[in-house]
Design a protein around this motif. Structure first.
Motif, short mmCIF file in Angstrom:
data_model
loop_
_atom_site.label_atom_id
_atom_site.label_comp_id
_atom_site.label_asym_id
_atom_site.label_seq_id
_atom_site.Cartn_x
_atom_site.Cartn_y
_atom_site.Cartn_z
N LEU A 90 9.29 99.65 -10.91
CA LEU A 90 8.48 99.86 -9.71
C LEU A 90 7.01 100.02 -10.07
N LYS A 91 6.73 100.73 -11.15
CA LYS A 91 5.35 100.90 -11.60
C LYS A 91 4.74 99.55 -11.99
N VAL A 92 5.47 98.78 -12.77
CA VAL A 92 4.97 97.47 -13.19
C VAL A 92 4.73 96.58 -11.97
N TRP A 93 5.65 96.57 -11.05
CA TRP A 93 5.52 95.77 -9.83
C TRP A 93 4.22 96.13 -9.11
N GLY A 94 3.98 97.42 -8.96
CA GLY A 94 2.76 97.87 -8.29
C GLY A 94 1.50 97.47 -9.04
N VAL A 95 1.53 97.57 -10.35
CA VAL A 95 0.35 97.20 -11.15
C VAL A 95 0.08 95.71 -11.03
N VAL A 96 1.10 94.89 -11.13
CA VAL A 96 0.92 93.44 -11.00
C VAL A 96 0.39 93.10 -9.61
N ALA A 97 0.94 93.72 -8.57
CA ALA A 97 0.51 93.43 -7.20
C ALA A 97 -0.92 93.87 -6.93
N HIS A 116 -0.90 106.39 -16.91
CA HIS A 116 0.17 107.33 -17.27
C HIS A 116 1.32 106.65 -18.01
N ALA A 117 0.98 105.81 -18.97
CA ALA A 117 1.99 105.08 -19.73
C ALA A 117 2.95 106.02 -20.46
N GLU A 118 2.45 107.16 -20.87
CA GLU A 118 3.28 108.09 -21.64
C GLU A 118 4.51 108.55 -20.85
N ARG A 119 4.45 108.49 -19.55
CA ARG A 119 5.59 108.90 -18.72
C ARG A 119 6.78 107.95 -18.86
N TYR A 120 6.54 106.75 -19.34
CA TYR A 120 7.57 105.72 -19.41
C TYR A 120 8.02 105.41 -20.83
N HIS A 121 7.62 106.24 -21.77
CA HIS A 121 7.98 106.02 -23.17
C HIS A 121 9.50 105.94 -23.34
N GLY A 122 9.97 104.94 -24.07
CA GLY A 122 11.40 104.78 -24.31
C GLY A 122 12.14 104.01 -23.24
N ARG A 123 11.47 103.62 -22.18
CA ARG A 123 12.10 102.87 -21.09
C ARG A 123 11.79 101.38 -21.27
N ALA A 124 12.48 100.55 -20.52
CA ALA A 124 12.27 99.11 -20.62
C ALA A 124 12.41 98.45 -19.26
N CYS A 125 11.63 97.41 -19.05
CA CYS A 125 11.70 96.63 -17.82
C CYS A 125 11.27 95.19 -18.09
N ASP A 126 12.06 94.25 -17.64
CA ASP A 126 11.70 92.84 -17.70
C ASP A 126 11.33 92.39 -16.30
N VAL A 127 10.15 91.81 -16.17
CA VAL A 127 9.63 91.39 -14.87
C VAL A 127 9.42 89.88 -14.89
N THR A 128 10.01 89.19 -13.93
CA THR A 128 9.84 87.75 -13.80
C THR A 128 8.76 87.48 -12.77
N ARG A 173 -2.08 84.29 -6.53
CA ARG A 173 -1.67 85.64 -6.90
C ARG A 173 -0.30 85.54 -7.56
N TYR A 174 0.02 86.54 -8.36
CA TYR A 174 1.34 86.57 -8.97
C TYR A 174 2.32 87.25 -8.03
N GLN A 175 3.52 86.69 -7.98
CA GLN A 175 4.60 87.27 -7.20
C GLN A 175 5.67 87.75 -8.17
N VAL A 176 6.18 88.94 -7.95
CA VAL A 176 7.29 89.44 -8.74
C VAL A 176 8.57 88.87 -8.14
N LEU A 177 9.27 88.07 -8.92
CA LEU A 177 10.50 87.44 -8.45
C LEU A 177 11.72 88.30 -8.70
N ARG A 178 11.69 89.04 -9.83
CA ARG A 178 12.85 89.84 -10.21
C ARG A 178 12.44 90.88 -11.24
N THR A 179 13.12 92.01 -11.22
CA THR A 179 12.95 93.02 -12.26
C THR A 179 14.34 93.46 -12.72
#
Length: 115
Positions: A86-93, A52-64, A72-78
């Protein structure tokens, strides 16, 4: 089909992108080749799981991200749009097939999402 909204390069791994898009690599530059391969694999695998990428069109998020000892990858900061982060965090996890970083890349990386 659900990921076509991301086809224009929404995912950038800061630091790696510069190496992949700079002047042509000298023959045998395996470090740069490894970075570019890593970038392409990370992008493909994250986008495969991003629904559902279309739901986030025009938004931005930087994930460390950092690669943990548990392989495994750990999300340190968003930073950025809360819903997208939150969506990106869930996808990475939840993406189990993300590759480990190249050996020479020991620090955290930043992924910029711009649907």
């Amino acid at each position: 089909m659900k990921h076509r909204y991301f086809a224009s390069g929404l995912l950038i791994l800061v630091g790696l992108l510069t190496a992949c898009h700079s002047a042509p690599n000298p023959p045998g530059d395996t470090e740069c080749d490894a970075q570019c391969g890593y970038l392409a694999t990370m992008k493909t695998r994250i986008l495969r799981n991003f629904e559902h990428a279309e739901r986030y069109h025009g938004r931005a998020c930087d994930v460390t991200l950092a690669y943990s000892a548990r392989q495994r990858y750990q999300v340190l900061r968003t930073t950025g749009d809360e819903a997208l982060c939150l969506k990106v965090w869930g996808v990475v996890a939840s993406t189990e097939s993300l590759p480990p970083p190249p050996l020479h890349l020991t620090q955290a990386i930043v992924i910029q999402f711009r649907p």
